[in-house]
Structure formats: structure tokens, C-alpha cells
Design an enzyme around this catalytic site. Structure first.
Site, mmCIF file in Angstrom:
data_model
loop_
_atom_site.group_PDB
_atom_site.id
_atom_site.type_symbol
_atom_site.label_atom_id
_atom_site.label_comp_id
_atom_site.label_asym_id
_atom_site.label_seq_id
_atom_site.Cartn_x
_atom_site.Cartn_y
_atom_site.Cartn_z
ATOM 1 N N TYR A 10 -37.640 -36.745 10.059
ATOM 2 C CA TYR A 10 -39.030 -37.114 9.750
ATOM 3 C C TYR A 10 -39.991 -36.511 10.774
ATOM 4 O O TYR A 10 -40.962 -35.834 10.418
ATOM 5 C CB TYR A 10 -39.160 -38.645 9.720
ATOM 6 C CG TYR A 10 -40.542 -39.137 9.362
ATOM 7 C CD1 TYR A 10 -40.955 -39.251 8.035
ATOM 8 C CD2 TYR A 10 -41.462 -39.506 10.355
ATOM 9 C CE1 TYR A 10 -42.225 -39.701 7.707
ATOM 10 C CE2 TYR A 10 -42.733 -39.956 10.032
ATOM 11 C CZ TYR A 10 -43.112 -40.055 8.704
ATOM 12 O OH TYR A 10 -44.376 -40.506 8.389
ATOM 13 N N LYS B 2 -42.826 -33.609 10.047
ATOM 14 C CA LYS B 2 -44.266 -33.858 10.218
ATOM 15 C C LYS B 2 -44.877 -32.871 11.227
ATOM 16 O O LYS B 2 -46.030 -32.457 11.075
ATOM 17 C CB LYS B 2 -44.513 -35.309 10.645
ATOM 18 C CG LYS B 2 -44.177 -36.331 9.552
ATOM 19 C CD LYS B 2 -45.060 -36.142 8.313
ATOM 20 C CE LYS B 2 -44.808 -37.205 7.252
ATOM 21 N NZ LYS B 2 -45.633 -37.040 6.046
#
Ligand code: NAD
Length: 524
Positions: free
Chosen positions: A430, A434
Site C-alpha cells: 500500500y 501510494k
């Protein structure tokens, strides 16, 4: 006969009726003239009663009141005034109101509750009021600020404390009306775009000339003032409504004032208008819940049409319905942003339906947790397929449309995790995806800006949405709170202004920017 003649029209109607009655008594009167008078009388009488046809339950119609209560002039006047006051408040959405009635009758007092907007405040100036009336009944609400004393003193007191109002209602005799108007305008008591409603009236039929003269004088005063424009002429009940202009049409270049875009507004628009998105076409991926739902509402409230896109069509449909209920044009579309054909299909559909895409909110994302040594390639790929590859495909498909239009705004949802390593949860894939969103945003932002397409991203801190309500993340809330200077998690509403700003022309000089909204968490 005591007559109800609040307007010139009513006076004419009554005079016509009298003339017709006189004719009827005179047998020598020519037949043709008689017929003409009757016809004219009938037309005017219908005109004076026209407002009855537009009455609703909560707004008592002036026409009905006139008809039913000829004897009760005071009541008629107050109800008529209240109707117009209430109508104006509904139309303008005024929050801060000044009301200067010319008497303190019980019906004026009881109408105050109706005039106060839910989240607004009304200052009422009255020359006298019995203590009993002040403390009793429905009159007393915190949002009603009652001032007792001569109106001029009340106005001076308000000027001294720097009060400003969205709407001012004044009900007074002619000279007072003009004096109060002048004081309010010259002291800047009426806010930008504020509305002032001036009311004066007489109760006798033979004073309708006087009514007209007063109305004309007020119109002259308003016409002579370059700072306001008349928006409602004296008509029913002798009410004049004027609106403060954002700027006088001709700016006097004196005292160092320059008539530039800062003074008169870029393209003559004030800053709040520059944030409006009227007529724009937007889509929001992951719009079915959480941050995407809040973005859809914010962009729609600012004026854009919204395509709500989600892998879960039912959720998207519910949000589209919410928007429609608020009067926002919207459509729900199902798409998995990790699938190229889905992405192209939604972009093509939006262009086919609405002709263009002005705002692309690439927001859909997923969060999976595992210690890095245990992170599977499946988890890595799944995360990247939605968060970065999917987002890239959306940027590219929408970007092509925008490049051909020569204008567009892409707003990607990244995360504070692009900057810091949030803990104690483990989310390597994640965080990395990002960080990729930020670099992609910077790269596209610089590559496309000279062809009119701005690309920016928003990096929220920890937002209270279903994304963090998983078994793995839920127990960590207290731990995160200790890391947030703001002392609370973000709410989706904390992000709404940012998306509107980035979607609007007000942010046209911003590109490749990562707008971090995390209550200070990344600074500790
Ligand atoms: P959420 O899980 O509440 O909502 C995400 C929505 O996206 C859901 O409606 C879901 O159905 C949809 N979606 C998921 N996969 C999709 C796909 N492949 N195609 C289309 N739609 C899909 O999440 P949220 O908190 O609203 O997060 C939205 C975005 O904000 C995500 O990119 C997330 O990474 C980011 N973000 C969230 C937080 C947070 O704390 N909630 C913090 C920073 C960034």
C-alpha cells in the site's frame, strides 16, 4: 369606507369600481363607455387577486389576506411584509439578518421565529417592547438578538460594533426609510451581494398618491447609488428590493486604488465564484462510499455533473440517487479500475452522454496488511493493480480526452503513507503504491500542464471510512490518535474543500502537487 390600498393597482381597482357604480346610477351614460369601464374594472380586479393563485400553506398570500381582512389593515400589512421577507430569505439563503419593523405588534413578534434561518441570526430593532413580550412566547430564541430603542441609535450601535448583514428589512415612514437606507449603505452594513428590502405604506385609499411618491423617491435614491441595483420595484405592498453590487460599474481610480484583477476579481468573479464548477463534467472512482462519496457530493454541490463509478454498482447507484435528490445531475456506472476495458468503457460512456470530461477523480483504492517478509506477490499485484496501474489507466484515458479539449483537472487520491510509514500496521505494498501515485502525479502534472491538463493529488491522513474498519486496522485507532496533533481521525468532510479547489479554475497554476491533509500527523 376604510379601504385597503397598499398598492397603486388596488387603488386603481377601487376607483374603477366607484366609477362603474356611478355610471350604473346614470341612465344617460353611453352604453359603449359603460361596457369598456366594466371590462377594464374586471381585468384590474383579476390582477389584484392574481397572488391568491400562487399561495402555499406556509406562505400566507397577500391577495387572500386583502380580500378576507379588509378591516384589519395592520394585520394585512404585517402578513404581506412577512410573505415577502420569507420569500427573499428562501431565495437568497441569507444567514445574518437585520429586521427593523415599524411597530412591535404581537404579529410582528410572532413572525420572527419564521424569519430566522436554522443556522442564522436575526437582529431585531424595535422602538419599544414590553418586558412581558420579550420574555414570553415563541419569541425568545438564542438566534434572535432583540435591540430596543430608537432605530437610529440601534443602527449606530451596529455600525460601531462592525456588524454586517446578508439581508436587511426596513419598514418605516418615508424620510426615516431613506435615512436608514443611507446610513446602512454608507456604513458598509450590507455585505457583498447583500439584499435590502424597503417597505413603506399608507392605509387610506386617498393616500395611494402618497404611496407612489414615496416609492418613486426610494427608486430615485437607489438609482442614484452606483453601489446597488434595484431588483424588485415597488408593487405589491410598496416593497422595494435592492441588491448590493459586488463592485460599482465604474471604479474611481483614486487613493491608490487600481482596477486590476485583485480589486475587481479575476474575470470579474469573486473568489467563492471562482471555486464554482457549474456545467463541468466530473467522474469519481470508488465513489460508492467513504472518501469517493464525499468527493462526489462536494463536486456536485459546487455545480458539476457527476458520474459515480464503483466496482459495486449498487453503492454507486445509492450515491447517484443521493445526488439527484439534492438536484445534482448524476449517473452511476460499474467499473473495476484495474481492468483496461472497464476504464475505457466508462470514459467513452461519459463523453458519449455528456460530451466531455473536465474533472477526473481517480480515488478507488484498496488497503491490505501483512508483514513485508510475508507479503505475497498476489497481495502486491492486487494492491498495485488497483492503486497504481488502475489509477494510471484512468489518468491516461481521461487525460487523452482532456488533452484534446485543451483543459482538464485530474485529482488522484494518494495517501499520507506516500510520505511517512504509518505504524504499527504493516502495509508495504500500500505505502509503495501510494508513493507511486505521487510520482505519477508529479510526472503527468509537468508533462501535460502546457496543454491545459493539471494533475494533482490529495494525501489524506487516517480517515474514518470503511477502509479502516477491518479487523486488522480497527484496534489501532487509539494508537494512531496519539500520533495526530489534531487529536482525532480525519472525517471525509475534512477533504471536501480540497477536491473542489483542485477541480476549480482557482487552482489552475497548481500541478504535480501533493496536497497533504492529515491533522499534522506527518510532522510528528
Ligand atoms: P473505502 O474502502 O471506504 O471505499 C473505496 C471504494 O472504492 C469502495 O466503494 C469500493 O467498492 C471501491 N473500489 C474498490 N476497488 C475498486 C476497483 N477496483 N474499481 C472501482 N472501485 C473500487 O475507502 P476510502 O477510505 O474511501 O478510500 C478511498 C481512497 O482514499 C483510497 O484510494 C484509499 O487508499 C485512500 N485513502 C484512504 C485513507 C483512509 O484512512 N481511509 C487514507 C489515505 C488514503
Amino acid at each position: 369606507m376604510q379601504s385597503c390600498t397598499d398598492t397603486a393597482l388596488e387603488s386603481i381597482s377601487l376607483y374603477f369600481q366607484k366609477i362603474t357604480d356611478l355610471c350604473n346610477k346614470n341612465a344617460d351614460f353611453p352604453e359603449e363607455l359603460h361596457t369598456c369601464l366594466q371590462t377594464a374594472s374586471s381585468i384590474i380586479s383579476k390582477l389584484t387577486h392574481f397572488p391568491e393563485k400562487v399561495e402555499s400553506d406556509d406562505i400566507k398570500c397577500p391577495g387572500t389576506i386583502c380580500r378576507d381582512t379588509y378591516q384589519e389593515m395592520a394585520e394585512v400589512r404585517e402578513h404581506t411584509g412577512n410573505t415577502i421577507h420569507k420569500m427573499l430569505l428562501q431565495l437568497t439563503g441569507a444567514k445574518h439578518i437585520l429586521y427593523l419593523p415599524d411597530c412591535s405588534s404581537s404579529s410582528v413578534l410572532s413572525s420572527l421565529g419564521v424569519l430566522v434561518p436554522e443556522d442564522g441570526r436575526i437582529v431585531v430593532g424595535m422602538s419599544d417592547l414590553h418586558e412581558k413580550e420579550v420574555t414570553q412566547g415563541s419569541l425568545w430564541k438564542e438566534s434572535i438578538d432583540m435591540r430596543i430603542g430608537p432605530t437610529t441609535d440601534i443602527l449606530k450601535e451596529l455600525v460601531a460594533s462592525g456588524e454586517q448583514f446578508d439581508t436587511v428589512f426596513i419598514d418605516a415612514t418615508e424620510q426615516n426609510l431613506i435615512n436608514y437606507y443611507n446610513l446602512i449603505i454608507s456604513s458598509n452594513m450590507l455585505k457583498m451581494n447583500g439584499v435590502i428590502c424597503l417597505q413603506t405604506k399608507t392605509s387610506q385609499m386617498n393616500s395611494s398618491n402618497e404611496n407612489e411618491t414615496v416609492a418613486r423617491k426610494i427608486t430615485d435614491v437607489i438609482n442614484a447609488d452606483p453601489g446597488v441595483e434595484q431588483i424588485f420595484c415597488p408593487g405589491y405592498c410598496s416593497v422595494t428590493v435592492a441588491k448590493r453590487k459586488p463592485l460599482p460599474p465604474t471604479v474611481v481610480l483614486e487613493k491608490g486604488i487600481s482596477n486590476d484583477a485583485v480589486f475587481s476579481g479575476y474575470n470579474r468573479c469573486c473568489i467563492l465564484d471562482r471555486l464554482r464548477l457549474d456545467g463541468k463534467v466530473a467522474y469519481v472512482t470508488g465513489g460508492g462510499q467513504g472518501i469517493g462519496r464525499a468527493f462526489s457530493h462536494a463536486l456536485g454541490e459546487a455545480g458539476a455533473k457527476i458520474a459515480v463509478i464503483d466496482i459495486a454498482l449498487e453503492k454507486a447507484k445509492t450515491v447517484a440517487l443521493e445526488l439527484e435528490l439534492k438536484g445534482i445531475k448524476s449517473v452511476a456506472m460499474a467499473a473495476d479500475v484495474s481492468k483496461e476495458e472497464d476504464v475505457q468503457r466508462i470514459v467513452d460512456n461519459i463523453v458519449a452522454n455528456w460530451g466531455r470530461i473536465d474533472i477526473a477523480c481517480n480515488n478507488a483504492g484498496i488497503n491490505m496488511n501483512s508483514a513485508s517478509e510475508d507479503t505475497t506477490l498476489e497481495e502486491w499485484d492486487k494492491t498495485f493493480n488497483v492503486n497504481l496501474r488502475g489509477l494510471f489507466m484512468c489518468c491516461q484515458a481521461a487525460g487523452r480526452v482532456m488533452l484534446s479539449q485543451g483543459y482538464g483537472k485530474i485529482i488522484n487520491t494518494a495517501s499520507m503513507a506516500s510520505l511517512i510509514v504509518p505504524h504499527p500496521q504493516k502495509q508495504l505494498a500500500y505505502n509503495t503504491s501510494k508513493a507511486g501515485v505521487v510520482k505519477l502525479t508529479q510526472t503527468l502534472g509537468t508533462e501535460w500542464i502546457d496543454r491545459g491538463v493539471r494533475v494533482n493529488c490529495i494525501s489524506p491522513g487516517i480517515v474514518d471510512t470503511p477502509l479502516i474498519h477491518t479487523d486488522a486496522l480497527k484496534p489501532l485507532v487509539q494508537c494512531w490518535m496519539n500520533d495526530i496533533p489534531a487529536g482525532r481521525l480525519a472525517q471525509v468532510t475534512d477533504l471536501q474543500a480540497a477536491v473542489v479547489f483542485l477541480a476549480s479554475e482557482a487552482s489552475d497554476y497548481m500541478t504535480g502537487h501533493n496536497l497533504v491533509i492529515e491533522g499534522g500527523q506527518s510532522l510528528w
